[in-house]
Enzyme design. Structure first.
Site, PDB file in Angstrom:
ATOM      1  N   ARG A 110       0.806  -1.218   0.000  1.00  0.00           N
ATOM      2  CA  ARG A 110       0.000   0.000   0.000  1.00  0.00           C
ATOM      3  C   ARG A 110       0.841   1.270   0.000  1.00  0.00           C
ATOM      4  NH1 ARG A 110      -5.201  -0.955   4.003  1.00  0.00           N
ATOM      5  NH2 ARG A 110      -5.992  -2.849   2.987  1.00  0.00           N
ATOM      6  N   ARG A 145     -24.258   3.839   0.452  1.00  0.00           N
ATOM      7  CA  ARG A 145     -24.412   2.467   0.973  1.00  0.00           C
ATOM      8  C   ARG A 145     -25.237   2.452   2.254  1.00  0.00           C
ATOM      9  NH1 ARG A 145     -18.395   0.033   0.169  1.00  0.00           N
ATOM     10  NH2 ARG A 145     -18.021   1.359   1.984  1.00  0.00           N
ATOM     11  N   ARG A 173     -22.940   2.931   7.823  1.00  0.00           N
ATOM     12  CA  ARG A 173     -21.725   2.754   8.606  1.00  0.00           C
ATOM     13  C   ARG A 173     -21.124   4.102   8.969  1.00  0.00           C
ATOM     14  NH1 ARG A 173     -17.781  -1.401   5.557  1.00  0.00           N
ATOM     15  NH2 ARG A 173     -16.400   0.276   6.247  1.00  0.00           N
ATOM     16  N   ARG A 184      -9.912   8.927   3.138  1.00  0.00           N
ATOM     17  CA  ARG A 184      -9.339   7.640   2.728  1.00  0.00           C
ATOM     18  C   ARG A 184      -8.806   7.709   1.300  1.00  0.00           C
ATOM     19  NH1 ARG A 184     -14.624   4.610   4.170  1.00  0.00           N
ATOM     20  NH2 ARG A 184     -13.852   2.907   2.857  1.00  0.00           N
TER      21      ARG A 184
END
Length: 236
Positions: A110, A145, A173, A184
């Site tokens: 990453r 979502r 969430r 992110r």
């Protein structure tokens, strides 16, 4: 933030040794559809799927030497050092099943530091798949979502609308807010170019702004190219 483009050149030369199982790395931003495509790759090519997050949790649960080292850092609230993670990855890649079937390394490395660390250990893919989706679409995918706490079903307010009688009980969430997903994405973009720099000779960029089937067709083409290259002796 400007949407990322997937317009870079896609002409790829994949270098591989003949007679060896396939080695595939896949990367993509949050909500790029990587999980869905990994499942399709495993089903089609029978590669061993290696998610470093899952591997880390399994090693800790099994109390392996690497897992114990990792747990000490995790319990202290610190990031697990690269050398510990690389030790885990090396261990699983050395397994007989992986040696016979080949591997799909999911979402790792990453960062440039991680890429350098595994490069030093001789861990290198035949093909590096980068799923590219514009940021604004990724934000829409995440923010819309919702999950049903009763059935566990995942819906999307735009792309997979829930039945009217289910809508009132759906939950979002806590990390699926716009601010958090953009953070992110900033982290992802800050690291991905450094990672890609290590794999320019085997990089294939995949347009993730397509249907799942079209995305997988592009992935199949890339993997088949790598497989054919492995069947051919390297030029002198």
């Amino acid at each position: 933030m400007q949407a990322r483009s997937s317009q870079r050149a896609r002409t790829v030369v994949v270098l591989a040794s003949a007679g060896q199982p396939l080695k595939v790395m896949i990367a993509g931003a949050p909500a790029a559809g990587k999980g869905t495509q990994c499942a399709k790759i495993v089903e089609k090519y029978d590669l061993v799927h290696i998610s470093v997050g899952d591997l880390l949790r399994a090693e800790v649960a099994a109390q392996t030497p690497s897992g114990k080292k990792a747990k000490a850092f995790m319990d202290a609230g610190d990031l697990v050092p690269n050398e510990v993670v690389v030790e885990m990855v090396k261990g699983v890649l050395a397994g007989q099943d992986v040696q016979q079937r080949g591997w799909l390394l999911d979402g790792y490395p990453r960062s440039g530091e991680q890429a350098e660390a595994i490069e030093k250990e001789g861990i290198r893919p035949d093909v590096f798949l980068l799923i590219d989706v514009p940021d604004e679409l990724l934000v829409d995918r995440v923010v819309g979502r919702r999950s049903d706490p009763v059935t566990g079903e995942i819906y999307h307010l735009t792309f997979k609308p829930p039945p009217a009688d289910v809508l009132p009980r759906l939950i979002q969430r806590s990390d699926d807010t716009e601010d958090k997903v953009r953070n992110r994405l900033r982290t992802y973009h800050a690291n991905v170019d450094a990672v890609v720099g290590y794999y320019k000779d085997c990089l294939v960029e995949i347009n993730g702004n397509e249907t799942m089937d079209h995305v997988f067709a592009a992935i199949e083409s890339a993997i088949e190219g790598a497989r054919k290259a492995k069947q051919q002796p390297l030029a002198a």
